[in-house]
Design a protein around this motif. Structure first.
Motif, PDB file in Angstrom:
ATOM      1  N   HIS A 140      44.305  54.225   6.683  1.00 54.00           N
ATOM      2  CA  HIS A 140      44.558  52.797   6.502  1.00 54.00           C
ATOM      3  C   HIS A 140      45.893  52.597   5.776  1.00 54.00           C
ATOM      4  O   HIS A 140      46.712  51.765   6.174  1.00 54.00           O
ATOM      5  CB  HIS A 140      43.428  52.141   5.703  1.00 54.00           C
ATOM      6  N   ALA A 141      46.106  53.391   4.725  1.00 52.28           N
ATOM      7  CA  ALA A 141      47.343  53.283   3.959  1.00 52.28           C
ATOM      8  C   ALA A 141      48.532  53.726   4.797  1.00 52.28           C
ATOM      9  O   ALA A 141      49.603  53.107   4.756  1.00 52.28           O
ATOM     10  CB  ALA A 141      47.246  54.134   2.685  1.00 52.28           C
ATOM     11  N   GLN A 142      48.357  54.789   5.581  1.00 54.91           N
ATOM     12  CA  GLN A 142      49.445  55.283   6.422  1.00 54.91           C
ATOM     13  C   GLN A 142      49.835  54.259   7.480  1.00 54.91           C
ATOM     14  O   GLN A 142      51.011  54.109   7.818  1.00 54.91           O
ATOM     15  CB  GLN A 142      49.035  56.602   7.088  1.00 54.91           C
ATOM     16  N   ALA A 143      48.835  53.550   8.017  1.00 50.10           N
ATOM     17  CA  ALA A 143      49.119  52.508   9.007  1.00 50.10           C
ATOM     18  C   ALA A 143      49.910  51.372   8.353  1.00 50.10           C
ATOM     19  O   ALA A 143      50.832  50.805   8.962  1.00 50.10           O
ATOM     20  CB  ALA A 143      47.829  51.981   9.615  1.00 50.10           C
ATOM     21  N   ALA A 144      49.559  51.042   7.114  1.00 45.91           N
ATOM     22  CA  ALA A 144      50.276  49.990   6.390  1.00 45.91           C
ATOM     23  C   ALA A 144      51.727  50.404   6.141  1.00 45.91           C
ATOM     24  O   ALA A 144      52.657  49.595   6.293  1.00 45.91           O
ATOM     25  CB  ALA A 144      49.575  49.697   5.060  1.00 45.91           C
ATOM     26  N   VAL A 145      51.934  51.669   5.770  1.00 42.39           N
ATOM     27  CA  VAL A 145      53.294  52.186   5.569  1.00 42.39           C
ATOM     28  C   VAL A 145      54.065  52.137   6.887  1.00 42.39           C
ATOM     29  O   VAL A 145      55.255  51.800   6.924  1.00 42.39           O
ATOM     30  CB  VAL A 145      53.250  53.630   5.024  1.00 42.39           C
ATOM     31  N   GLY A 146      53.364  52.459   7.983  1.00 39.88           N
ATOM     32  CA  GLY A 146      53.991  52.400   9.297  1.00 39.88           C
ATOM     33  C   GLY A 146      54.478  51.000   9.622  1.00 39.88           C
ATOM     34  O   GLY A 146      55.573  50.813  10.171  1.00 39.88           O
ATOM     35  N   GLN A 160      39.151  51.626  17.773  1.00 36.28           N
ATOM     36  CA  GLN A 160      38.399  51.289  18.972  1.00 36.28           C
ATOM     37  C   GLN A 160      37.561  52.471  19.433  1.00 36.28           C
ATOM     38  O   GLN A 160      36.438  52.310  19.895  1.00 36.28           O
ATOM     39  CB  GLN A 160      39.356  50.864  20.094  1.00 36.28           C
ATOM     40  N   SER A 161      38.129  53.675  19.306  1.00 33.60           N
ATOM     41  CA  SER A 161      37.425  54.896  19.707  1.00 33.60           C
ATOM     42  C   SER A 161      37.743  55.995  18.694  1.00 33.60           C
ATOM     43  O   SER A 161      38.836  56.574  18.723  1.00 33.60           O
ATOM     44  CB  SER A 161      37.872  55.319  21.114  1.00 33.60           C
ATOM     45  N   PRO A 162      36.818  56.303  17.776  1.00 27.37           N
ATOM     46  CA  PRO A 162      37.062  57.290  16.717  1.00 27.37           C
ATOM     47  C   PRO A 162      37.471  58.677  17.225  1.00 27.37           C
ATOM     48  O   PRO A 162      38.035  59.468  16.464  1.00 27.37           O
ATOM     49  CB  PRO A 162      35.703  57.355  15.992  1.00 27.37           C
ATOM     50  N   ALA A 163      37.208  58.961  18.497  1.00 31.71           N
ATOM     51  CA  ALA A 163      37.573  60.270  19.048  1.00 31.71           C
ATOM     52  C   ALA A 163      39.091  60.416  19.175  1.00 31.71           C
ATOM     53  O   ALA A 163      39.615  61.529  19.252  1.00 31.71           O
ATOM     54  CB  ALA A 163      36.910  60.477  20.409  1.00 31.71           C
ATOM     55  N   ILE A 164      39.808  59.286  19.210  1.00 32.13           N
ATOM     56  CA  ILE A 164      41.268  59.314  19.322  1.00 32.13           C
ATOM     57  C   ILE A 164      41.864  59.499  17.923  1.00 32.13           C
ATOM     58  O   ILE A 164      41.606  58.696  17.026  1.00 32.13           O
ATOM     59  CB  ILE A 164      41.794  58.008  19.943  1.00 32.13           C
ATOM     60  N   PRO A 165      42.651  60.564  17.695  1.00 32.15           N
ATOM     61  CA  PRO A 165      43.196  60.810  16.356  1.00 32.15           C
ATOM     62  C   PRO A 165      44.336  59.869  15.998  1.00 32.15           C
ATOM     63  O   PRO A 165      45.030  59.344  16.875  1.00 32.15           O
ATOM     64  CB  PRO A 165      43.703  62.261  16.458  1.00 32.15           C
ATOM     65  N   VAL A 166      44.512  59.648  14.707  1.00 34.74           N
ATOM     66  CA  VAL A 166      45.650  58.880  14.216  1.00 34.74           C
ATOM     67  C   VAL A 166      46.807  59.860  14.045  1.00 34.74           C
ATOM     68  O   VAL A 166      46.679  60.855  13.333  1.00 34.74           O
ATOM     69  CB  VAL A 166      45.335  58.185  12.881  1.00 34.74           C
ATOM     70  N   VAL A 167      47.918  59.590  14.706  1.00 32.63           N
ATOM     71  CA  VAL A 167      49.050  60.523  14.670  1.00 32.63           C
ATOM     72  C   VAL A 167      50.332  59.795  14.283  1.00 32.63           C
ATOM     73  O   VAL A 167      50.396  58.565  14.274  1.00 32.63           O
ATOM     74  CB  VAL A 167      49.246  61.209  16.040  1.00 32.63           C
ATOM     75  N   GLY A 215      49.907  52.208  16.380  1.00 33.48           N
ATOM     76  CA  GLY A 215      49.264  52.190  17.701  1.00 33.48           C
ATOM     77  C   GLY A 215      48.066  53.112  17.782  1.00 33.48           C
ATOM     78  O   GLY A 215      46.992  52.730  18.264  1.00 33.48           O
ATOM     79  N   SER A 216      48.230  54.365  17.292  1.00 30.75           N
ATOM     80  CA  SER A 216      47.116  55.313  17.341  1.00 30.75           C
ATOM     81  C   SER A 216      46.008  54.916  16.371  1.00 30.75           C
ATOM     82  O   SER A 216      44.827  55.172  16.616  1.00 30.75           O
ATOM     83  CB  SER A 216      47.609  56.734  17.027  1.00 30.75           C
ATOM     84  N   ASP A 231      51.264  46.727  22.603  1.00 24.52           N
ATOM     85  CA  ASP A 231      50.128  47.646  22.449  1.00 24.52           C
ATOM     86  C   ASP A 231      48.996  46.997  21.668  1.00 24.52           C
ATOM     87  O   ASP A 231      47.816  47.157  22.006  1.00 24.52           O
ATOM     88  CB  ASP A 231      50.577  48.925  21.732  1.00 24.52           C
ATOM     89  N   ILE A 232      49.352  46.266  20.626  1.00 24.67           N
ATOM     90  CA  ILE A 232      48.342  45.600  19.815  1.00 24.67           C
ATOM     91  C   ILE A 232      47.599  44.552  20.634  1.00 24.67           C
ATOM     92  O   ILE A 232      46.383  44.415  20.562  1.00 24.67           O
ATOM     93  CB  ILE A 232      48.992  44.953  18.570  1.00 24.67           C
ATOM     94  N   LEU A 233      48.358  43.812  21.463  1.00 26.37           N
ATOM     95  CA  LEU A 233      47.741  42.786  22.310  1.00 26.37           C
ATOM     96  C   LEU A 233      46.821  43.421  23.354  1.00 26.37           C
ATOM     97  O   LEU A 233      45.774  42.860  23.688  1.00 26.37           O
ATOM     98  CB  LEU A 233      48.826  41.955  23.003  1.00 26.37           C
ATOM     99  N   LYS A 234      47.212  44.586  23.876  1.00 28.24           N
ATOM    100  CA  LYS A 234      46.369  45.284  24.847  1.00 28.24           C
ATOM    101  C   LYS A 234      45.046  45.711  24.211  1.00 28.24           C
ATOM    102  O   LYS A 234      43.980  45.572  24.817  1.00 28.24           O
ATOM    103  CB  LYS A 234      47.104  46.516  25.399  1.00 28.24           C
ATOM    104  N   VAL A 235      45.145  46.255  23.002  1.00 30.01           N
ATOM    105  CA  VAL A 235      43.934  46.668  22.290  1.00 30.01           C
ATOM    106  C   VAL A 235      43.038  45.467  22.051  1.00 30.01           C
ATOM    107  O   VAL A 235      41.820  45.516  22.263  1.00 30.01           O
ATOM    108  CB  VAL A 235      44.298  47.347  20.941  1.00 30.01           C
ATOM    109  N   GLU A 236      43.643  44.358  21.620  1.00 29.99           N
ATOM    110  CA  GLU A 236      42.868  43.139  21.362  1.00 29.99           C
ATOM    111  C   GLU A 236      42.205  42.642  22.644  1.00 29.99           C
ATOM    112  O   GLU A 236      41.035  42.239  22.642  1.00 29.99           O
ATOM    113  CB  GLU A 236      43.772  42.059  20.782  1.00 29.99           C
TER     114      GLU A 236
END
Length: 237
Positions: free
Chosen positions: A106-112, A76-83, A69-70, A145-150
């Motif tokens: 990118h790899a961490q998101a894939a693992v998630g 969408q907004s690089p100011a928001i950190p990936v957590v 999600g992050s 959440d993914i649909l909201k971002v889209e």
């Protein structure tokens, strides 16, 4: 599972509500009785093996949802950190705290995504989570959440497309008839040379605005492609 021995536990009088022939209080998943004297809860975090597997799967899935999600919000907004969530376990229970993702996001998101996939019943031990409160709702939340971002990205895409079209039309009309847009009378009474300089400056300004908007539009479209990849991965899970 119910276990029975052929002899009475030497300390059977400590638990008169249990059969003296019972093994591990009829709960060998949680309790052990290695010497046959009296069952006890093994040292550790106070949870059984099954409970540990259950919480490990569920907590990893929850952390995966937060990471994905992050990650999408960051695209969408690089100011928001990936957590993600860093879980700790001990005798006092379990606790988690948000921590920034380091390294390749990118790899961490894939693992998630893989950790989220692990809560599906078809994936071996994840069958433990079929009736777990919140397991299915967590997956629904991630998909929502993914649909909201889209949805937000699609709105941004349309806004930039409309803005670019309007500015290009305005630029075309201004080049044809600069005086029509001279509401403040800046061009009036100016020499041909100065007039041409003012018009040229305004044309470059409009072209610069269009270029910036086109760059932003490309960023949005790239982010939409990222979202599409995530949705495709979800459909494969």
């Amino acid at each position: 599972m119910i276990g029975r021995w052929g002899t009475i536990d030497p300390k059977a009088e400590l638990g008169r509500r249990w059969s003296p022939y019972a093994y591990a209080f009829d709960n060998p998943i949680r309790f052990i009785d290695p010497d046959g004297m009296w069952p006890y809860d093994p040292p550790g975090n106070g949870m059984s093996i099954v409970e540990n597997i259950y919480w490990d799967l569920r907590d990893r899935a929850t952390a995966g949802i937060v990471t994905v999600g992050s990650y999408l919000l960051n695209r969408q907004s690089p100011a928001i950190p990936v957590v993600t969530i860093d879980w700790t376990y001990g005798e006092s229970g379990r606790s988690g705290q948000l921590v920034p993702v380091t390294g390749n996001t990118h790899a961490q998101a894939a693992v998630g995504l893989l950790d989220v996939a692990a809560v599906f019943p078809a994936n071996g031990p994840a069958g433990l989570l079929v009736k777990a409160p919140g397991a299915k709702s967590s997956l629904v939340t991630a998909a929502t959440d993914i649909l909201k971002v889209e949805k937000n990205l699609l709105k941004s895409e349309k806004s930039f497309e409309k803005l670019i079209t309007e500015h290009k039309d305005k630029l075309s009309q201004y080049i044809k008839d600069p005086d029509k847009f001279d509401n403040k009378g800046i061009l009036q009474g100016k020499s041909p040379e100065l007039r041409e300089k003012i018009i040229s400056g305004r044309v470059k300004e409009l072209q610069s605005q269009i270029t910036k908007q086109e760059n932003e539009l490309n960023k949005v479209r790239n982010q939409l492609n990222e979202v599409k990849k995530v949705k495709d991965d979800q459909r494969m899970l």
